[in-house]
Scaffold this active site. Structure first.
Site, PDB file in Angstrom:
ATOM      1  CG  ASN A   1      -1.711   1.269   1.358  1.00  0.00           C
ATOM      2  OD1 ASN A   1      -2.579   1.530   0.519  1.00  0.00           O
ATOM      3  ND2 ASN A   1      -1.425   2.086   2.372  1.00  0.00           N
TER       4      ASN A   1
ATOM      5  CD  GLU B   1      -3.061  -5.969   8.364  1.00  0.00           C
ATOM      6  OE1 GLU B   1      -3.085  -5.639   9.553  1.00  0.00           O
ATOM      7  OE2 GLU B   1      -2.474  -5.294   7.493  1.00  0.00           O
TER       8      GLU B   1
ATOM      9  CG  ASP C   1       1.026  -4.222   5.956  1.00  0.00           C
ATOM     10  OD1 ASP C   1       0.602  -4.627   7.053  1.00  0.00           O
ATOM     11  OD2 ASP C   1       1.311  -3.025   5.735  1.00  0.00           O
TER      12      ASP C   1
ATOM     13  CG  ASP D   1      -1.517   5.295   0.811  1.00  0.00           C
ATOM     14  OD1 ASP D   1      -1.011   5.498   1.934  1.00  0.00           O
ATOM     15  OD2 ASP D   1      -2.583   4.671   0.630  1.00  0.00           O
TER      16      ASP D   1
ATOM     17  CG  HIS E   1      -5.985   0.404   4.344  1.00  0.00           C
ATOM     18  ND1 HIS E   1      -6.828   1.345   4.899  1.00  0.00           N
ATOM     19  CD2 HIS E   1      -5.834  -0.548   5.290  1.00  0.00           C
ATOM     20  CE1 HIS E   1      -7.154   0.983   6.131  1.00  0.00           C
ATOM     21  NE2 HIS E   1      -6.567  -0.169   6.397  1.00  0.00           N
TER      22      HIS E   1
END
Ligand code: CA
Length: 503
Positions: free
Chosen positions: A110, A234, A193, A162, A197
């Protein structure tokens, strides 16, 4: 590891390399240190009295990074010099494979570190990287950070900008980085991870359709390179959201709801909420092994702290995890009852190998972070041969799970008990059917069990695979279930029965 799905019958072990074992005496755990401890995790020749028995490793980030935790990467093809070299990592993977253990890496996609050369170039507008991160002339709300007269999006803080995953160049580079590790590096998969997002859409920052689509494209590309690569996400969210990524976008996601519920049930001694939750969770995912289960991880207070080191509660929490559905993950130190409460450094302290100074066998030097506040007896050596220790309990359960397909591959159907402290289930796999009964309470119980309908027939044989020996078989009713079944006189406090039901 051969065929996709190799992960289903395994028990994983999550390792923070910085805290597992220090091979060169600088106080920092490293890859050679992990390799030196593989004999504790699994032996080369199968059974051995002094091994935990796990058969897959999740290494927390191993890439170069300015932080101690490594979730802000500066080079996706490198190895953190604190931890060693690429050859050290390849050696670790080779030695793990020799023990029939898989290895997955932790891949934070991310965001990178703000010190990653990509971000440095992006900020300067050079090297064709201007559009590799998410830039705006105006701050758009939460998560936007100023840089000169512009702003960049950094959901996890200013040092973790990001990546712009809408940019096909970025996607192509990250895909090539992943395939590098499964090719040259020999690793068997990735834990992704912050997977929910990845791509924001205005005010919607989590679980966007574009995030799902990106993951599906990435997963397909990695699978095209090696079909048996595990992609585990995740997705820290409720079970319905987490399950929505499986199996098209990812092979597995962690179920966060269940982990919390296991620990709460072990603490409260009440199984009622857990039974309905398990019924719900196992229906949401595509198969019984279609999600990853755990009690705690590197982002949560350690289980032993949540349960105030209560021996019975810790044992029964392990029962729930390791006899339950899903692919179980044990966080290093959990098996010896290491404590740790936030801040984060304190839930990631050095592994306690023995009772020695200055670092409980972790290092010959003062460790990078002080040890946990546990007695010297909380250690691998202290518990390995101690009858009744938590470590012996974990070893037994991991071995039990590996030997019983009903536990790792069985469907999950609630079995009704007349005792509130009991949670019970029927687990049906192609080669085995088992009844699992866990007494969460602090009292011995004598539950009467019933299953309104099921797949059972005839006059089955029963045998105890775990816990008290079993002599009484259920009488199968016309609907393939049973009524008023009392398998044993008593189940001891905070313990479980696993009963094989055969024809
Ligand atoms: Ca070291």
């Amino acid at each position: 590891m051969g065929q996709p799905g190799w992960w289903r019958h395994r028990t994983f072990y999550e390792i923070f390399v910085r805290s597992f074992a220090d091979s060169d005496g600088d106080g920092i755990g490293d890859l050679r240190g992990v390799t030196s401890k593989l004999d504790y995790l699994r032996s080369v020749d199968g059974d051995h009295p002094d091994v935990l028995g796990v058969d897959a490793l999740w290494l927390m980030p191993t890439f170069p990074s300015p932080s101690y935790h490594g979730y802000d990467v500066t080079d996706y093809r490198g190895v953190n010099p604190d931890y060693g070299t690429l050859d050290d990592l390849k050696d670790l993977v080779r030695e793990a494979h020799r023990r029939h253990m898989a290895v997955i890496l932790d891949l934070p996609l991310n965001h990178t570190s703000d010190q990653h050369p990509w971000f440095v170039s992006s900020r300067a507008g050079t090297d064709g990287k201007a559009d590799w991160y998410v830039w705006s002339d105006q701050p758009q709300g939460n998560g936007w950070q100023a840089s000169g007269d512009r702003y960049y999006y950094a959901n996890f803080g200013p040092g973790l900008p990001d990546l712009n995953l809408r940019n096909p160049d970025v996607t192509a580079e990250l895909t090539a980085d992943a395939t590098f590790w499964i090719g040259d590096g020999g690793v068997d998969g990735f834990r992704l991870d912050a997977a929910k997002h990845l791509i924001e859409d205005g005010a919607t920052t989590e679980n966007t359709p574009e995030t799902h689509a990106w993951l599906q494209t990435f997963t397909d590309a990695v699978h095209a390179s090696r079909r048996d690569t595990l992609l585990l996400g995740e997705v820290w969210d409720n079970s319905k959201v987490s399950a929505s990524y499986v199996p098209d976008d990812l092979d597995l996601t962690f179920d966060f709801t269940l982990g919390t519920a296991y620990v709460m049930a072990a603490q409260s001694g009440d199984g009622a909420g857990l039974e309905s939750l398990l019924t719900n969770v196992t229906k949401l995912y595509p198969s019984p092994g279609g999600f990853a289960s755990f009690l705690s991880n590197h982002d949560m207070d350690r289980v032993a702290s949540q349960l105030h080191s209560d021996a019975g509660q810790l044992r029964v929490a392990a029962d729930l995890l390791l006899t339950g559905p899903g692919v179980p993950f044990v966080y290093y130190g959990e098996e010896i009852g290491m404590t740790g409460s936030k801040p984060d450094e304190r839930i990631r302290t050095p592994m306690r190998w023995d009772g020695s100074s200055p670092a409980a066998g972790f290092s010959s030097h003062a460790p990078w972070e002080a040890l946990s506040d546990d007695a010297a007896s909380v250690s691998v050596v202290g518990e390995m041969k101690a009858k009744g220790s938590l470590l012996e309990h974990y070893r037994g359960l991991i071995d039990l799970r590996a030997k019983h397909e009903a536990l790792w591959n069985g469907s999950w159907t609630a079995v009704i008990s007349d005792q509130p402290g009991v949670v019970a289930s029927l687990r049906v796999a192609p080669t085995e059917t088992a009844l699992v009964v866990t007494n969460l309470s602090k009292e011995p119980v004598s539950p009467t069990l019933s299953l309104a309908s099921g797949p059972l027939c005839g006059r089955p044989n029963v045998s105890g695979a775990w816990g008290e020996s079993i002599h009484v078989a259920p009488v199968i009713n016309a609907a393939g279930g049973f009524d008023g079944y009392r398998p044993v006189d008593t189940i001891p406090p905070q313990s479980s029965l696993v009963i094989q039901i055969g024809s």
